[in-house]
Design an enzyme around this catalytic site. Structure first.
Site, PDB file in Angstrom:
ATOM      1  N   ASP A 159      39.811  38.531  49.419  1.00  0.00           N
ATOM      2  CA  ASP A 159      40.005  39.863  50.007  1.00  0.00           C
ATOM      3  C   ASP A 159      38.816  40.429  50.791  1.00  0.00           C
ATOM      4  OD1 ASP A 159      41.770  39.208  47.980  1.00  0.00           O
ATOM      5  OD2 ASP A 159      41.909  41.219  47.178  1.00  0.00           O
TER       6      ASP A 159
ATOM      7  N   GLU B  24      35.719  36.854  35.816  1.00  0.00           N
ATOM      8  CA  GLU B  24      36.486  36.646  37.050  1.00  0.00           C
ATOM      9  C   GLU B  24      35.663  35.840  38.073  1.00  0.00           C
ATOM     10  OE1 GLU B  24      37.563  40.396  38.724  1.00  0.00           O
ATOM     11  OE2 GLU B  24      38.782  39.536  40.328  1.00  0.00           O
TER      12      GLU B  24
HETATM   13  C1  GLC Z   1      41.524  39.958  43.516  1.00  0.00           C
HETATM   14  C2  GLC Z   1      41.275  38.622  44.218  1.00  0.00           C
HETATM   15  C3  GLC Z   1      42.586  37.896  44.440  1.00  0.00           C
HETATM   16  C4  GLC Z   1      43.340  37.758  43.126  1.00  0.00           C
HETATM   17  C5  GLC Z   1      43.503  39.126  42.450  1.00  0.00           C
HETATM   18  C6  GLC Z   1      44.080  39.011  41.050  1.00  0.00           C
HETATM   19  O1  GLC Z   1      42.230  40.829  44.328  1.00  0.00           O
HETATM   20  O2  GLC Z   1      40.604  38.828  45.413  1.00  0.00           O
HETATM   21  O3  GLC Z   1      42.369  36.627  44.992  1.00  0.00           O
HETATM   22  O4  GLC Z   1      44.561  37.166  43.336  1.00  0.00           O
HETATM   23  O5  GLC Z   1      42.256  39.748  42.327  1.00  0.00           O
HETATM   24  O6  GLC Z   1      43.287  38.191  40.250  1.00  0.00           O
END
Ligand code: GLC
Length: 460
Positions: free
Chosen positions: A177, A422
């Site tokens: 993102d 994460e």
């Molecule tokens: C964030 C990440 C995306 C992922 C989401 C849920 O938005 O950038 O890649 O899918 O989190 O984990």
């Protein structure tokens, strides 16, 4: 493998804890949310990755995860990037903001954009690793038509030029993102053009910075742009023929397209085993076209594969050094000369070779930021793709095996040293006792990828 037992148990526990049950049309569906901290819905590419870990623990859970995901598919074939959990409001933008319920079945609320198309790859991986033939058949009967419809949708609406590369229309579709790859395009979306009610809504309701420090998250200005794009697509009634022409963000993303290439190979393989041979060769052909097109995104001046900004008929090369530049390995699109160059960059201590490789942005880049997400931190999911990509070139270069093994053991170590975060700080700055894990804790993807990496290491 004995010493991984505790770690594997922890991974298993996380996936169990993050499993929720939702009722759709009177039927219960189980799904794993990325994290209890903030990401409380189902995300397409997370879910596909999670199912690939689950199959090593309990085949049934893996089948259920994808069946639950495709329940959110639109009647036109789109699989949205978020399938909302009706009992949760802890995420922004909320389900109702998208106004997409008319496209789904049984009132399921979803986003209106997609994610890197990992679904077919996941379904193939599950079939390769599951053992119950009858249950596998049932699973395939439930998901294969949805995967076919999804691929046909993507090809039709996202590759109107028939060039082999799909176009993404929102940074969130890239999965990366906040990547600096998108800075140039986003800056061209003039903030003065964005209605004040959108800005006020973001200011009031944006929730991510309540859960994480704002130094880890996208800027407020970029959030205005993210929501502005959603409002624009909503005004265009989610008609992708129009969206592709009018969006101020349209990119041929090398990461998204590398997954698209592999996904078509996976779909062809599934159809070869379970379906129609003629259809199988169609997706094999699409994979070949994408592979060639990816090879051609190589830019000798920057010595990397480059995304292409195709906004409103433009054709601008994006040459930001991020880990996406290694993704064509995963698609098998790399020539011998390009391989030398990639391996070199992956081994350079001032670029991508760090304590916890592979940083999402090269550490010597002006864009590198070790805390801000997708601008520096290391993500297990992208490491997984790079490792799998490297393995394809084993016979082509003597250093490949060593690098793939190094990355596998470092990724496992990164999780063992710090926990199931994460994403992770890629460099060791010598500060003792400083947590190297960032973002959300007890993260499902991280758990699932650890399981896959350990499984793959075991079978070497
Ligand atoms: C964030 C990440 C995306 C992922 C989401 C849920 O938005 O950038 O890649 O899918 O989190 O984990």
């Amino acid at each position: 493998m004995q010493n991984y037992l505790e770690l594997l148990n922890e991974a298993k526990e996380i996936l169990k804890r993050n499993t929720i049950t939702v009722t759709v049309d009177g039927k219960p569906y189980e799904r794993v949310i990325p994290s209890r901290d903030y990401y409380v819905h189902q995300w397409l590419w997370d879910s596909a990755g999670i199912a690939m870990g689950q199959v090593h623990l309990n085949e049934e859970d893996a089948f259920n995860e994808l069946v639950s995901l495709v329940a959110g598919q639109w009647s036109n074939g789109l699989i949205p990037h978020i399938i909302y959990n009706p009992r949760e409001s802890r995420y922004y933008p909320p389900a109702d903001q998208w106004q997409t319920t008319r496209f789904t079945k049984h009132g399921i609320k979803t986003s209106g954009i997609t994610d890197p198309p990992l679904l077919a790859i996941s379904a193939e991986y599950i079939c390769d690793n599951a053992s119950d033939e009858q249950k596998k058949r049932d699973f395939i009967d439930k998901v294969l038509p949805s995967i076919v419809a999804y691929h046909d949708h993507l090809k039709r609406y996202r590759d109107p030029e028939d060039c082999g590369l799909l176009t993404i229309v929102h940074p969130w579709e890239s999965g990366t993102d906040d990547s600096p790859r998108w800075d140039g395009i986003l800056k061209r979306i003039d903030l003065n053009m964005i209605p004040t009610n959108i800005k006020a809504d973001v200011d009031l309701n944006r929730k991510d910075i309540r859960y994480r420090g704002s130094q880890e998250r996208p800027t407020e200005e970029d959030y205005y742009r993210y929501i502005y794009l959603i409002e624009l697509f909503k005004d265009l009634s989610w008609d992708y023929t129009k969206i592709i022409q009018e969006t101020p963000f349209a990119v041929k993303d090398i990461l998204f397209n590398s997954i698209w290439e592999r996904a078509n190979e996976a779909l062809a393989a599934l159809l070869h085993t379970y379906g129609n041979q003629e259809e199988a060769s169609k997706y094999q052909r699409w994979a070949e076209e994408t592979r060639k097109a990816l090879t051609n995104t190589w830019n000798e001046a920057y010595r990397q594969y480059c995304d292409i900004d195709v906004t409103q008929g433009n054709h601008r090369v994006i040459a930001v050094p991020t880990n996406a530049l290694f993704m064509p390995l995963y698609a098998g699109a790399v020539t011998d000369q390009q391989l030398d160059s990639l391996l070199h960059r992956l081994s350079q201590a001032d670029e991508f070779y760090t304590k916890y490789s592979v940083p999402s942005t090269a550490i010597n880049s002006q864009y590198f930021n070790k805390e801000r997400y997708w601008r520096g931190p290391t993500w297990p999911i992208t490491n997984y793709f790079i490792i799998e990509g490297l393995k394809k070139y084993k016979t082509r270069h003597k250093d490949v095996d060593q690098l793939a093994n190094f990355l596998t053991s470092r990724t496992i170590q990164m999780i063992r040293d710090n926990g199931f975060w994460e994403y992770f700080d890629p460099i060791d700055d010598g500060t003792k006792d400083k947590a190297k894990g960032m973002g959300c804790s007890s993260f499902s993807w991280t758990a699932a990828i650890l399981i896959q990496l350990i499984h793959a290491a075991k079978s070497l």
